[in-house]
Write a protein that holds these residues in place. Structure first.
Motif, short mmCIF file in Angstrom:
data_model
loop_
_atom_site.label_atom_id
_atom_site.label_comp_id
_atom_site.label_asym_id
_atom_site.label_seq_id
_atom_site.Cartn_x
_atom_site.Cartn_y
_atom_site.Cartn_z
N ILE A 1 -10.29 -1.17 2.90
CA ILE A 1 -10.71 -0.60 1.78
C ILE A 1 -11.77 -1.23 1.19
O ILE A 1 -11.65 -2.45 0.77
N TYR B 1 -15.37 -5.07 2.04
CA TYR B 1 -13.90 -4.37 2.06
C TYR B 1 -12.88 -5.39 2.39
O TYR B 1 -13.29 -6.71 3.08
N TYR C 1 0.81 -1.41 -0.06
CA TYR C 1 0.00 -0.01 0.05
C TYR C 1 1.05 1.24 -0.32
O TYR C 1 1.67 1.41 0.94
N SER D 1 -6.54 2.57 -5.86
CA SER D 1 -5.78 2.66 -4.73
C SER D 1 -4.28 2.82 -4.65
O SER D 1 -3.50 3.07 -4.12
#
Length: 158
Positions: free
Chosen positions: A52, A38, A15, A60
């Motif tokens: 997320i 999610y 991430y 993302s």
């Protein structure tokens, strides 16, 4: 892309600006009378859990952990790539911040390489020290979960 096609529980991911993590669960939650799935991600650096929406995962910049084959190219650029020495501090900071935000291992490794080289020549200012520490931590968090990586390969980035 459906959640089942993107990531599975147990997948290691990266991430951007947070480092590596693991998909711990895919949960359905209801907010404002709307049900959504999610990804529940446990981040390895901060140990925090991030949720997320699965439908927003593609925007993302979250990606799978780099594989060992791609890492060889990253290692080569890290060890032998050229650093741009002629940039002002402000230009360097902007470029490095943008590289870290991409979440790309190559970009992150370049930031670490360039700042480590500068640190050998002169003391870094507080902002660049912090950036080096964070970029290095993000890079190491990914290296530690690459399947088949050796301790020697990890140490080549230190």
């Amino acid at each position: 892309m459906e959640a089942d096609d993107m990531f599975q529980i147990g997948d290691n991911i990266v991430y951007p600006m947070h480092g590596a993590g693991i998909i711990e669960a895919i949960e359905e939650k209801e907010f404002s009378d709307e049900k959504q799935q999610y990804y529940v991600i446990k981040m390895s650096i901060s140990h925090m859990k991030v949720m997320i929406p699965t439908r927003k995962i593609s925007g993302s910049r979250i990606r799978p952990v780099t594989d060992l084959l791609a890492l060889n190219n990253v290692m080569h650029v890290f060890q032998h790539g050229e650093s741009d020495q002629l940039l002002t501090w402000k230009e360097r900071h902007t470029i490095n911040t943008n590289k870290i935000k991409t979440g790309d291992i190559q970009d992150g490794a370049e930031v670490v390489r360039d700042l480590m080289r500068m640190k050998k020549e002169k003391a870094l200012n507080a902002s660049e020290k912090k950036m080096l520490d964070e970029a290095h931590e993000f890079l190491l968090s990914e290296l530690e979960v690459i399947e088949g990586i050796t301790e020697k390969q990890i140490k080549s980035f230190c």
